[in-house]
Design an enzyme around this catalytic site. Structure first.
Site, PDB file in Angstrom:
ATOM      1  N   HIS A  85      50.976  -0.999  60.573  1.00  0.00           N
ATOM      2  CA  HIS A  85      51.713  -0.784  59.324  1.00  0.00           C
ATOM      3  C   HIS A  85      51.789   0.692  58.988  1.00  0.00           C
ATOM      4  CE1 HIS A  85      47.471  -1.200  57.835  1.00  0.00           C
ATOM      5  NE2 HIS A  85      47.830  -0.214  57.023  1.00  0.00           N
ATOM      6  N   HIS A 106      49.234   6.647  54.982  1.00  0.00           N
ATOM      7  CA  HIS A 106      48.631   6.600  56.329  1.00  0.00           C
ATOM      8  C   HIS A 106      49.460   5.720  57.251  1.00  0.00           C
ATOM      9  CE1 HIS A 106      46.509   2.980  54.554  1.00  0.00           C
ATOM     10  NE2 HIS A 106      46.712   2.492  55.760  1.00  0.00           N
ATOM     11  N   GLU A 111      44.608   5.171  60.488  1.00  0.00           N
ATOM     12  CA  GLU A 111      43.709   4.019  60.460  1.00  0.00           C
ATOM     13  C   GLU A 111      43.785   3.331  61.811  1.00  0.00           C
ATOM     14  OE1 GLU A 111      44.842   0.965  57.641  1.00  0.00           O
ATOM     15  OE2 GLU A 111      42.891  -0.021  57.754  1.00  0.00           O
TER      16      GLU A 111
END
Lengths: 134, 134
Positions: free
Chosen positions: A7, A79, A130
């Site tokens: 994502h 992010h 991440e």
């Protein structure tokens, strides 16, 4: 090592307005708000055919998103999340290249119930990364 | 309306170092640098299984990336690109919702040889949005 882009997370100053905009102006498939008190965020997922956009809004005291919104009142891309098969192996390899893992360096259970780590944005071209084990 | 996430673009202060890092530290499939003089950028594509990361570096005078790097010397996530089937229909719908199209409002031929438009980041939670007709 990294696999799919799981994502892209966008911090937003008004979660309802952002969700409405993705639904009506951009015509995307927008989920319901989900409170994630352990992570200090309320999230809404936008489902695209190949990946997801995660709208982030602060929840509770000390949310990690609040400082970002204080610096970026209009919101902004927060992010990107890449999938990995083995988060410990990925972490150890990254550390061997000099990359810094945020926090205590141990994976946490992320918003999707899977182990996650964050890498220091200064080590990745100003981009908070991440990693999520899938 | 919007379809796949075509790419996430990251502006980087050192293209070779960023490419090396994606190749060796993150273990990704990294392409060769491509100069795009019409767009004032040199790009390197990172191929992920479901989408692409586009590393951006300024090329020539007046590059649109230079101002971003001046404000963000370490680099940063620059924009996201969503695919649309009909860029004129998408533009007209977005304008009817109050979203602003950058430039003269007419699609340009983008780095992939397809018509593209950019939407004002202030209208999209601080996130610069590119639309690409596919």
């Amino acid at each position: 090592m990294i696999g799919r882009l799981n994502h892209v997370a966008i911090a937003v100053p008004d979660l309802t307005a952002a969700a409405d905009q993705y639904r009506t102006a951009l015509g995307a498939t927008v989920g319901e708000p989900q409170d994630e008190p352990d992570h200090g965020v309320t999230v809404i997922f936008i489902e695209l055919p190949n990946t997801k956009i995660e709208l982030l809004y602060p929840l509770g005291e000390g949310s990690p998103i609040q400082g970002f919104l204080d610096k970026n009142p209009a919101g902004g891309i927060h992010h990107v999340c890449y999938e990995v098969d083995d988060i410990i192996a990925a972490r150890d390899h990254l550390k061997s290249t000099g990359a810094r893992v945020l926090g205590d360096g141990e994976p946490k259970i992320g918003a999707h119930g899977k182990p996650v780590l964050f890498l220091h944005p200064k080590d990745f071209n100003g981009c908070l990364v991440e990693l999520e084990q899938v």
